[in-house]
Each structure stands twice: as structure tokens, then as C-alpha cells.
Design an enzyme around this catalytic site. Sequence first.
Site, PDB file in Angstrom:
ATOM      1  N   HIS A  96       1.688   4.427  -2.872  1.00  0.00           N
ATOM      2  CA  HIS A  96       1.781   5.886  -2.688  1.00  0.00           C
ATOM      3  C   HIS A  96       3.151   6.399  -3.137  1.00  0.00           C
ATOM      4  CE1 HIS A  96      -1.952   6.743  -0.589  1.00  0.00           C
ATOM      5  NE2 HIS A  96      -1.705   5.874   0.372  1.00  0.00           N
TER       6      HIS A  96
ATOM      7  N   HIS B  52       0.830  -1.205   0.000  1.00  0.00           N
ATOM      8  CA  HIS B  52       0.000   0.000   0.000  1.00  0.00           C
ATOM      9  C   HIS B  52       0.874   1.268   0.000  1.00  0.00           C
ATOM     10  CE1 HIS B  52      -3.714   2.285   1.068  1.00  0.00           C
ATOM     11  NE2 HIS B  52      -2.842   3.094   1.641  1.00  0.00           N
ATOM     12  N   GLU B  53       1.798   1.325   0.941  1.00  0.00           N
ATOM     13  CA  GLU B  53       2.653   2.526   1.019  1.00  0.00           C
ATOM     14  C   GLU B  53       3.551   2.627  -0.209  1.00  0.00           C
ATOM     15  OE1 GLU B  53       1.803   4.696   3.134  1.00  0.00           O
ATOM     16  OE2 GLU B  53       0.580   3.355   4.365  1.00  0.00           O
TER      17      GLU B  53
ATOM     18  N   GLU C 163      -4.774   7.810  -3.272  1.00  0.00           N
ATOM     19  CA  GLU C 163      -5.267   6.551  -2.718  1.00  0.00           C
ATOM     20  C   GLU C 163      -5.572   5.552  -3.828  1.00  0.00           C
ATOM     21  OE1 GLU C 163      -5.033   6.245   0.425  1.00  0.00           O
ATOM     22  OE2 GLU C 163      -6.113   4.392   0.861  1.00  0.00           O
TER      23      GLU C 163
END
Lengths: 502, 502
Positions: free
Chosen positions: B270, B266-267, B296
Amino acid sequence: MTNTATRSLYEDYIKEMQTIADLRYASAVLQWDQETYLPPKGAPIRGQQIATLSEIAHKHFTDEKLGALLQELLAGDKLSADEKRNVELTWQDYSKQKKFPSSFVRTLAEAVNKSFHSWMEARKANDFSFFANDLARLIELKKQEADMLGYEHHPYNALLDDHDKGATVQLLDGVFSAIQQPLKELLGKIASQPVADDSFLRQHYNKDKQWQFGLQVVKELGYDMEAGRQDISEHPFTTNFNSKDVRITTRIDENDLSNMVWSCIHEAGHALYEQGLPLTEYGLPLGEPASYTIHESQSRLWENHVGRSRAFCERWLPVLQTYFPEQLGRVSLEQFYKGINKVEPSLIRTEADELTYHFHIMIRYELEKLLIGGAMNVKDIPGYWNEQYLTLMGVKVPGDKQGCLQDVHWSHGSFGYFPTYSLGSYYAAQFYSYANQSITDLNGLIKQGNTTPLLQWLRNAVHQKGRRFTSEELCKDICGETLNIEYFTGYLLGKYKDIYNF
Amino acid sequence: MTNTATRSLYEDYIKEMQTIADLRYASAVLQWDQETYLPPKGAPIRGQQIATLSEIAHKHFTDEKLGALLQELLAGDKLSADEKRNVELTWQDYSKQKKFPSSFVRTLAEAVNKSFHSWMEARKANDFSFFANDLARLIELKKQEADMLGYEHHPYNALLDDHDKGATVQLLDGVFSAIQQPLKELLGKIASQPVADDSFLRQHYNKDKQWQFGLQVVKELGYDMEAGRQDISEHPFTTNFNSKDVRITTRIDENDLSNMVWSCIHEAGHALYEQGLPLTEYGLPLGEPASYTIHESQSRLWENHVGRSRAFCERWLPVLQTYFPEQLGRVSLEQFYKGINKVEPSLIRTEADELTYHFHIMIRYELEKLLIGGAMNVKDIPGYWNEQYLTLMGVKVPGDKQGCLQDVHWSHGSFGYFPTYSLGSYYAAQFYSYANQSITDLNGLIKQGNTTPLLQWLRNAVHQKGRRFTSEELCKDICGETLNIEYFTGYLLGKYKDIYNF
């Protein structure tokens, strides 16, 4: 001016000073990060970010409104003595900074960033010429800085004053010429004795265990890990963002125990000073250290007078032996004490013993005088350096990396900094002698691992006074006399007489 | 205006914007440090330092001189399309920021710092009441902010617009009411099937090995470790100080493998976005991400569409099995795939599956509307929260820590942020569907560990466009249509039909 009006003005003064402190410490966080955790590709823009913060802090600090505020406060009579001292010192700083245009501050910051990178390249290539142009540019800027600041007798005085208010070429020439002969004689006596054996320090020492040991030592010395932390960096340093966030770094050489141990103690000495500054004076002169010299007196005092004492060995050798039974199990206290105090002319300043260290500084000091005075060209540095190392210490320099490229300072634009290392050592000897007189059985306490009374003495004598005094004033305040190098030469003579039996 | 005059003005504009960026990113470094390495006693002054940088950045950005410069540039006709877009977007931002007095910005920053600490205390005590007063104060300030910004229909629109330009209560009410029923039906179908077994994820997994595995994954996904780094923090986050210094953090639970793996991905999603922004536009809108929502969409796309796909499991399960042979040696691909996609109503948003996640967001969205609209008192939050969790998901909340105190966002003053998580998921599904059409055998590539074509597609479609478009404009630019939630519902239906065999 009424009392209420004074209060309100002084509040404004604090607010503005804290804003400037916030900017400067933010810049310090960015620099700490640069030395510890910054990913390589992030370096160029980081340099720009630091330069911007420096420039904005400088603009705030040289704002005419601050000047007017200071004048108004100085003209009044309702300030306490401490408040008055804060304002006076700020006025001195303000008047000094007003001499630099903001553009100069930025130019200098950018030149420093550039030359730091070319210094690193030059080191990698073991070739001073990669660094020469950027260094020449920096020296040009430092000469301009000296001219802007103004000076008497020698432009180098302006830069010395910046690191230690009141320090001059005259003072340093005197100190170094007085100390050079006794040190040479002492070195001669030591050289005529059998060489001390420190080979036990140069075995394989596990990194993680070294790290653990270093932390254990600095904690016991009183370094508050809730108000600080230790990290790894290429060059050990201490930095602080307020007295409750004072960080140290170390480096670990798996093949040399001494590298880590005494650099940890040295940096802890700096950090104990910063942690002892009054937080209530955050952003104000009385919340700042007295000078670079006094800062160094603290690191040297802990590193040498405590950390290289026989009592310290008695406390820590048994602990080290539990960390490293194979390497140190059969090393006796006397062997250890002699080994860690071995005197031998060498190439690298940061690894030098307490005696020959000062020859390293004298060479740099003479060089800086010549460079800033315009009496030497940058391209002649390596030749001069190598010749001086041969003459003063009989050491042959094999290449620039171990010669004139070994220190980061010039790449940071720090000229006038090195002499504070020697002065710091001399003050340390003097302060320690007084501490020793005031504290009952200091050696016994160190042996038991109880350095709290010493730290408390330093807190009272040095730390809590902030920048109230110059180095010499502080020395007089503590010892009743100004710098007296006989404390230092006497300390060395006593120590090495004992170790080398002459 | 002549071309030369325009060039010179545009240069001035860049210089000023970069100064502001330097200040903002310096503040981001201080915040990163606060979450990772700050010693505890350093926290109070760190809060002040961050507030000072925010205030100075705001002062610079709202300086009338910048406004005049922007006006002059907008009146000319010599700018390129990109340059014009930069200036237009800056003018929008400027006009918005001009609505806030500097004192308000500082008050807000200080209130945030205070409430962050009381939120932490409240969590420790598992008692919302410790946080209630500071939160009420923050909501009061956010209402003032909405009033200063101005809005139509609902004050919450002003805050939504701040996170995703153009997003409104009307849009979100529509999206959520359209999606709630299909999600409930899907959840019902899944609930009627045997529960998936994910117990293999909750064994003991060594911390260091988890750390190593996470790094291996994010590197293979294309995260450039020369322009970033990973650290540990209590709450995983991504931050950036320019596109060559983009940092991620993770947390590791030794008793739950999933916590680390998908938060790393997830990170990294980003971070790939930030690393893909054009560095040449540093400090300018075209060097910034499009919106929180689009940000997101990138993290969700990598976390869910890539990271929870069968193809990804085929690539990484064998690797995981070499890291953890005891724990995973006998877990089959199908077991693993089903386990990591288990659907089950739960308490904690960040641990929720792809389906029930959106119920967590709907609850927060309705709450924020009520709070900002003045229709609910802060003290009523826990009651409302617990009741909604029971009604929407049948989950009983045992205490505030696992209830309304679970997210850090409100303590940061972030209202209008949560909805971007759901919107991001919906855009992710839509974008991924288009990527899948453009890239031959995307699944086969993922199986081979080759996500470069996907990253390249996202670089072109999303990253390199910076803030040129709003979320909806960008969606239209990529897909030829604005947000269409059927991509998301269709994706979930297909996935769970396959997994749960209904």
C-alpha cells in the site's frame, strides 16, 4: 433577553468556540508530530498543513457572526459570573484578533516555518548568518504585529501583553533593575567560596534507565499517564490537545544525568497545570491557562522549589542509587544536594542554575527591546550577545550555536516570551512560600514522596481558575499582594547561604 | 476564456483543493495518532476534533464558489489533458458531495466514533449485542447515504461505487459466482493431500528481532523510510498525509512469525503505491490512488505474488535464519515455502491463505447486500455468519470475537469495502502476469533481492497515473483487457499443484 434565549445563545457560543479549539488543537497535534515522529521528507507539506489550519481557525475566530454573538451575550444579564467572564475574555481576544487580516496570519505562519528550518541549518553550521535574513523578516512581521495591536510607550509592550496580559517594559525594567544587583552580590559571595562538585552528574548514565527513572518521577508527582504520554524530542516541551491529553517530551544525554531529570520535572510542572484545567470549559477561556508567566511559575515551582530541594533529594537519591549504583552509590545526600544546586555562570540558558538563569533572560530581554524598537540591526545580534555574556557573567561565547542560536524561540516568532521565564520564577517563589504556610510539614511530605497536598493546593489556587485572572490578579487572589521579588531573592539567599556556608 | 484567465482560475482551483487536502490530511494525522499513541482518556475529545475537521473539509469542498469555479474551468478549452481530467474528477466528487448536507457528514462521523468504541467493548466482552445498536444506527445512516447518492437496481451499488467507481452488485455477483466453484474444487483437491506443516511459524520469536526483520524487508522492497515510518498498532494499516509522509503500522505476535512478516509486506505494498503518487498533484485527483480496489491490488501483489513466492523465500529464509537460528536453522526452503502457503479453512480473515480468503469476503459481501438492502436485521448477523462459515468452509465459530466482530470495518461505517479486497487480488494476479512478461527473469531478480524493476514497472503502469482511470479502465490500459479472473484461478492452480503435488 429571556433566560431561554440566553441559554441558546451561550450554547451557540460554546459550539463555535469548541470548533475553533478543535482546529487549533489539531494544529497542535501536527506540530507535536513534527517534533517527535515526522519523517524528514514530510516536513515541507506539514508546514503548509499547519499554516492552513492556523488560517482557518483565525477566519472562524474573526467571523463577524461570532462578534455579533458576543455583543449580544454581553448586552444581556442572564449569564452566570463564570459565563460572563468567558464571554468578556473572548471579546478581548476577538477584538485583538480582528486587528490581523487572515493573510497576515498565514504569512506569519509560513515565515515561522521557513525561519525554523533556517535556524536549524544555522545551528548545524554554527553560523548565525544562515538565520539572519529569515529572522530579520520575522522581526519585521512582529513589528507590524505590534503596530496592528497598538501599544503605549514601546512596541515591545504589545508583544509582552500577548504573553502575559498587563506585562510592560516599565514593569520588567523595574523588576530586572531591582533584582540585578542582589543577584550579582549573591553570585559574588558564592564565587568566593569553594566550587561545588557536580562531576558525579557527568558520568555515563544508560539511556533506558534514565527514561525509566524520569517516568517514575513524573508519575509520582501526579502526572496522569492515562491522560498524557512522554516522548523524545530535540527540545523538551509540553503540549496539550485538551486537559485529558497533555503530552511532555524529554531529551536524554547519556553523559549528563541532570539534563533529563530536571527537564522531566519542569515539563511535568507544565503538564500538571494543563491536566488541572477544567475539561468542562474545553475551548473556553476558563479552560485555558492564565498566562505564559503563570505557566512557567508552575514548571519552575516543581523543578526548583520541589525538585532541587533537600527533601526531594532525600526521597529520590536512594531510588537513583538503585538505578545507578556504580555512578551514585558513594555520593552522599549532601554532595548530591550541593551538586545539583551548583551555581556557575554558563553559556546555555536551559542548563543554567537558578541564579545565573536570570542574567540569560535579561540579555535576551534587552535584545528583544532593541530589535522590536528598531534600535538594533539583526546582523549585530551576535556581537551584542557575546559582549553581554562577557560583561554580565564573564563568559566567553565560543560560537553562535552556543550563543545567540541556542534558543528556538525567535525562529518560532516568539518575542516577549523569554521575560515570562523570569517572571514565572519570581511568582513561583511567592506561591511556594504561601503553599508552604498552608500545608503542614510540606518538606516532610516531599521527603516521603507525597506531593499530593501540594498539587491539590495548586489545583485550587491556580489550575482550576483557568484564565479568570491575569498574572497579577491571580497573585493578588492567592497572596493578597501582587508580585514581590523579595520572595525570590529571599529564597535564593537562604538556599545558597546554607549550601555555600557564607 | 484567455490562457491567462484560465491559468489564474486553475491556480485558484489548486489553492482551494490543497486547503481541503490539508484539512483532510490533518484529520488523518489525528486518526493515526489515535491508533498509535493517544492516551486513553484523550479519546472522547479526539473523536470530536476529527469530526470537526471532517465537517469543515466537507463545507469547503461543497462551497458553491468551488462549484462555479469548476464549471467555469470545464467550459473553457485552455486546460491540458491532465488538468482537464483533474477538474472533471473534482466535478464528479463535488456533485456527489453536494448530495450530503454538512450536518449528515458530522452525524456520520460521530456515529462512527461511537460505534468504534462499542465495537471494541463488544470484542472485549466477546458479545455482538454490545455493538448491535450502534451498528444498526450506522446501517440506517449508510442506507440514507445510498438514497442521497442515488443508485440503480440495489442501494448497495451506491456504496460499492464509493469504494470502486463502476463496481456493482451485478459485476460482483458475476465474479463471485464464477470463481466460487473453481475455488471449492481446488480446495477439495488440496484437502485430499497431506496437510502442509507450518508449525515452525508458531514458535517463540523475539519481538525486537521481528521488528528489525520487518523493517529490513520493507526497506529492501523500496519503502522510503525518509518519507515514512513504521509503528505498532492493534490493527496494521497504512495512512498518508502526502506522498512524502506515508506511514505503516504492524502488530507483532511473539508466538507467530507470519502475523508480522506478511502484514509488513502487505502494508508496504500500500505504502509503495502512495509514495509513488505524484507529489506535484498534491490535493488533486491525479495525486490520489485510482480506487480502493487498485490499492488492494498493490498490497496483494507484494504480499502474495512476491512475498509468498519461492524466489522470495530463497532471498529471505537465509536472512531469517540468522535472526532466528534456533527456530528456523533446520527448516528447509521447501518446508518454509510450503508452510507459508498452507491452505486451510479458518476463522480469521486477516490470517487466511490466498485461496480460502475469498470465502471470507463472499460471506461479508452477501451480508452487506442483505443489510443495506433491508433484507436482514442486525440482530441476525451472528447467526447468519456462523451458519455461512460452517456451510462454505466447514468452520465452527466459537464466539463473536472470532466471528462477526473480527473486523473493524463496519464500526468505521465501511460498507462496500470488503469486496475490493477480492477484486484487488484478482487484479493483482492479472497485473503480475503482465509485469512478469515485461521484466526479464523477474523470479531471478526477486531471488537476488532486486525488486526495483518490478517497483519501476508498477510506478509506470499504476502509481504515476493517480486517479486518471477507474479500476477497469486502468486494467484495460495496462493489459488491453478488463478484469479476467482466469489469471487469478490459473495462478492459484499452478501454485498449489506444485506445492501439493496433485
